[in-house]
Design an enzyme around this catalytic site. Structure first.
Site, PDB file in Angstrom:
ATOM      1  N   GLU A  35       0.816  -1.214   0.000  1.00 45.75           N
ATOM      2  CA  GLU A  35       0.000   0.000   0.000  1.00 45.75           C
ATOM      3  C   GLU A  35       0.849   1.263   0.000  1.00 45.75           C
ATOM      4  O   GLU A  35       0.528   2.245  -0.667  1.00 45.75           O
ATOM      5  CB  GLU A  35      -0.963   0.009   1.193  1.00 45.75           C
ATOM      6  CG  GLU A  35      -2.035  -1.076   1.142  1.00 45.75           C
ATOM      7  CD  GLU A  35      -2.927  -0.969  -0.088  1.00 45.75           C
ATOM      8  OE1 GLU A  35      -2.960   0.089  -0.725  1.00 45.75           O
ATOM      9  OE2 GLU A  35      -3.595  -1.978  -0.405  1.00 45.75           O
ATOM     10  N   TYR A 118      -6.622   6.636   3.498  1.00 44.48           N
ATOM     11  CA  TYR A 118      -6.734   5.527   2.552  1.00 44.48           C
ATOM     12  C   TYR A 118      -5.990   4.288   3.064  1.00 44.48           C
ATOM     13  O   TYR A 118      -6.561   3.191   3.155  1.00 44.48           O
ATOM     14  CB  TYR A 118      -6.199   5.916   1.157  1.00 44.48           C
ATOM     15  CG  TYR A 118      -5.924   4.663   0.360  1.00 44.48           C
ATOM     16  CD1 TYR A 118      -6.974   3.936  -0.186  1.00 44.48           C
ATOM     17  CD2 TYR A 118      -4.630   4.142   0.257  1.00 44.48           C
ATOM     18  CE1 TYR A 118      -6.753   2.736  -0.838  1.00 44.48           C
ATOM     19  CE2 TYR A 118      -4.400   2.950  -0.395  1.00 44.48           C
ATOM     20  CZ  TYR A 118      -5.461   2.252  -0.935  1.00 44.48           C
ATOM     21  OH  TYR A 118      -5.239   1.061  -1.557  1.00 44.48           O
ATOM     22  N   ASP A 136      -9.936   5.364  -2.663  1.00 41.01           N
ATOM     23  CA  ASP A 136      -8.776   5.865  -3.382  1.00 41.01           C
ATOM     24  C   ASP A 136      -9.279   6.534  -4.661  1.00 41.01           C
ATOM     25  O   ASP A 136     -10.483   6.689  -4.863  1.00 41.01           O
ATOM     26  CB  ASP A 136      -7.800   4.731  -3.702  1.00 41.01           C
ATOM     27  CG  ASP A 136      -8.336   3.849  -4.817  1.00 41.01           C
ATOM     28  OD1 ASP A 136      -9.567   3.736  -4.934  1.00 41.01           O
ATOM     29  OD2 ASP A 136      -7.536   3.285  -5.572  1.00 41.01           O
ATOM     30  N   CYS A 207     -25.092   1.487 -14.690  1.00 40.13           N
ATOM     31  CA  CYS A 207     -24.201   2.639 -14.500  1.00 40.13           C
ATOM     32  C   CYS A 207     -24.931   3.952 -14.786  1.00 40.13           C
ATOM     33  O   CYS A 207     -25.420   4.179 -15.902  1.00 40.13           O
ATOM     34  CB  CYS A 207     -22.987   2.518 -15.411  1.00 40.13           C
ATOM     35  SG  CYS A 207     -21.919   3.987 -15.393  1.00 40.13           S
TER      36      CYS A 207
END
Length: 291
Positions: A35, A118, A136, A207
């Site tokens: 990360e 995050y 993110d 969507c």
DNA sequence: CATCCGTGGGC
DNA sequence: TGCCCAAGGAT
């Protein structure tokens, strides 16, 4: 509009990239290292370095015992080398205060150097399979499009973005962790910033952006970061010299990398302040901790 | 909240 | 080719 967790996690199970830090046998330390490296550095450049780091420093205490110079050399050209020093600092705290075990609690993670909103949640979700929103740049873009029908995410708003993401997570911890990973993966390989691959999208039918006719992004222009000629470039050039030498160098060796003496000296000073460079008693320069 | 902090690849 | 972008964080 929402995003169906079953549909998206099924897609993830079938199509996700096989990244080493996603494998079930990867340690929480391995997840944390990934990360940090992935903060603003693409997966393709991180993967080789990640393997080298985990082989050399398999537990936090191992990294904590390394010199900053060794750490910065292993970091290589991943960029933003302060991340490497902060990761070593975090490893020191983990070794000394957490029994060499990466914390699973978000607030404890947030207290570690270099770990922000995050990364703390990414570790909790991906290493410890917790239900907590992970936001993110990919997740923000996916939500902006699929949920809000916008062409792209506007300026980040931590509170609002986390609330948006939280609503998409199933109640079950493991299912929520999979959903968080799937949202990121969708943004990374399908719902990309430029040229999204809508034909390959598992949630195309629902969507909101697609249903609205894919309107262009209408928000405020995002600030563009210059690089050529900035202190960032000069600092990079200076560090490049020191990474490649095993012994401290005189300032003349650093002076050749940039013609503007004022900018050059300012950058060298800032590197000293940041702990990325050290000056020896005889006035030579080196990476920290190797003499 | 805006700006700074590296580096390289794709279009 | 220059510009945009890449699993952010600290100040």
């Amino acid at each position: 509009m929402t995003i169906d967790a079953y549909v998206l996690t099924d897609w993830f199970a079938e199509k996700a990239r096989d990244l080493p830090w996603r494998r079930p046998d990867c340690s929480a330390w391995g997840v944390l290292v990934s990360e940090i490296m992935l903060q603003q550095t693409p997966v393709a450049r991180v993967e080789p370095s990640w393997h080298e780091w985990l082989a050399r420093w398999p537990v936090p205490s191992a990294l904590a015992a390394a010199t900053p110079a060794d750490v910065l050399r292993m970091w290589g050209k991943l960029g933003y080398p302060r991340r490497a020093l902060r990761l070593r600092d975090a490893a020191t705290v983990i070794a000394e205060q957490h029994d060499d075990v990466v914390p699973s609690d978000v607030d404890t993670l947030l207290a570690l150097p270099g770990i922000g909103a995050y990364t703390a949640r990414a570790v909790a979700a991906f290493a410890y399979r917790k239900r907590c929103p992970v936001v993110d740049t990919n997740v923000r873009r996916v939500i902006a499009r699929a949920v809000h029908g916008a062409g792209d995410a506007g300026p980040a708003s931590n509170t609002r973005d986390m609330a948006d993401a939280e609503k998409l997570l199933p109640a079950d911890d493991e299912q929520a962790a999979r959903m968080s990973a799937a949202l990121m993966e969708l943004g990374a390989i399908v719902c990309t910033a430029r040229n999204p691959r809508c034909a390959d999208c598992p949630v195309y039918d629902s969507c909101a952006w697609q249903l609205a006719g894919k309107p262009a992004y209408a928000g405020p222009a995002k600030p563009v970061q210059k690089f050529a000629g900035t202190d960032r470039q000069v600092r990079g050039l200076l560090l490049d010299v020191l990474r490649d030498t095993s012994t401290p160098v005189p300032k003349t060796r650093l002076d050749v990398v940039w013609s503007d003496a004022g900018q050059r000296d300012r950058c060298l000073d800032s590197l000293l302040v940041d702990g990325l460079v050290e000056q020896t008693t005889d006035g030579l320069f080196a990476l920290p901790g190797e003499h």
